[in-house]
Design a protein around this motif. Sequence first.
Motif, mmCIF file in Angstrom:
data_model
loop_
_atom_site.group_PDB
_atom_site.id
_atom_site.type_symbol
_atom_site.label_atom_id
_atom_site.label_comp_id
_atom_site.label_asym_id
_atom_site.label_seq_id
_atom_site.Cartn_x
_atom_site.Cartn_y
_atom_site.Cartn_z
ATOM 1 N N GLY A 27 0.842 -1.190 0.000
ATOM 2 C CA GLY A 27 0.000 0.000 0.000
ATOM 3 C C GLY A 27 0.875 1.236 0.000
ATOM 4 N N ASN A 47 -4.277 1.240 3.445
ATOM 5 C CA ASN A 47 -4.994 0.045 3.019
ATOM 6 C C ASN A 47 -4.000 -0.896 2.343
ATOM 7 N N LEU A 48 -3.606 -1.952 3.056
ATOM 8 C CA LEU A 48 -2.683 -2.938 2.495
ATOM 9 C C LEU A 48 -3.490 -4.007 1.773
ATOM 10 N N ASP A 49 -3.105 -4.255 0.519
ATOM 11 C CA ASP A 49 -3.904 -5.149 -0.309
ATOM 12 C C ASP A 49 -3.003 -5.878 -1.291
#
Length: 229
Positions: free
Chosen positions: A41, A219-221
């Motif tokens: 992110g 927001n880590l995705d």
Amino acid sequence: MDGLEPTAKQTELHQSLSAIDTLTSAMKSNVVPNQEYLLQGSILDSGVDILLHRLRGLCDNTDVGLESFHDHEACFVLFNPAAQQSQPLTLRVRKAVDDTAAPWHLRYMGQPELGDKNRPTMVRSVLDIGVGSDIVEFLKELGCRREFDFITKGFIFRKGRLKIIVGKLYRSEAGKAPHELEPVSGSHYVEMSVVTPTGQDIVGEDMRNLAEQIKPLVNLDKVDHRRLP
């Protein structure tokens, strides 16, 4: 040639080849951490201090101060002329700018696996080995092409076996002092990763749980780099 002492260059190249051979043998017995679980992110520079404070509260051993890094990294690719449609082999060479005694590192990175929608993270094959300072010349002799260089600076956090990096990318320009580096963007990248032997998918749940705890700061995705402009 009998009786001649090897040169320093020949010795370092031999050490690099020996390290690669050792890892190759170990991989066959599935004892080497060769699979990376990854979430990525970014966060604007204005929010980094808040994120660092949050991570210090969540992660281990931060009472002794932040663990920083300052690295120079070069990306090399090796194409297979016999298979024009195949993805090239990607290799990264990294050296610490702030610690000249630290060893150089060579990293192989495979293409991320994104097909399983139920899997909470990206997964890719990786290999990390320490190498000699002649590794760049060695890769060129192998036929690798140097694609680009960059400088990265930031902080490393650890939560059990999870590693979280908050870093900033800078353009690599010869002769530039550290305070003169030009940033690539007005944001920091954030990566959460674990490198394990094959078959440790349960770690993805640990990563997702920690990622939820730093929302909405970042927001880590899973990121499909093939779709990026």
